[in-house]
Design a protein around this motif. Structure first.
Motif: not given
Ligand SMILES: [Zn+2]
Length: 139
Positions: A4, A6-7, A18, A20
């Motif tokens: 991901c 973002l995370c 999920h 983040c």
């Molecule tokens: Zn994420």
């Protein structure tokens, strides 16, 4: 493997749903009674006897993960904890679940378990814990 952006969490499936955020398992345990934390530890210990599991914090609950999520600790109460096992059929013939609810827009039935005492994780519950774990392994 999918990461991901973002995370930076990695997942087996692309665009895996999920959380983040940066909530940790500890955030769920902070301020809980010794009884409840004890139940949590006992439950996880029992699961470790079944197989390798990981815990994942989501926004509102703790997910138990093998190759995919297979059970959820939805509430750490004053002196109890609530666990949900999603199964694709309702196991009505049981003594341990307080509620079995069809999940809208899915083929799952959520089986609700409330644990007050370490002994509540009895042979019957362990049978369902294993069943859920096998689903999580995708065997
Ligand atoms: Zn994420």
């Amino acid at each position: 493997m999918w990461t991901c952006a973002l995370c930076n969490q990695t997942f087996k499936n692309s665009n895996q749903i999920h959380y983040c955020g940066d909530k940790t398992i500890n955030d769920f345990l902070i301020g809980k009674s010794e009884t409840t934390v004890g139940l949590f530890n006992h439950f996880i210990l029992k699961y470790n006897e079944i197989g390798d599991i990981k815990l994942q914090a989501t926004k509102s609950m703790i997910a138990l993960v093998a190759n995919k999520r297979f059970a959820y600790i939805i509430k750490l109460g004053k002196d109890f904890m609530d666990v949900v096992f999603p199964f694709n059929e309702p196991f009505d013939d049981n003594y341990c679940f307080r509620k079995i609810a069809a999940v809208p827009e899915s083929n799952d039935y959520n089986h609700h378990l409330r644990i007050y005492l370490p002994e509540d994780v009895n042979d019957e519950v362990i049978t369902y814990m294993k069943k859920a774990y096998i689903n999580g392994k995708n065997i």
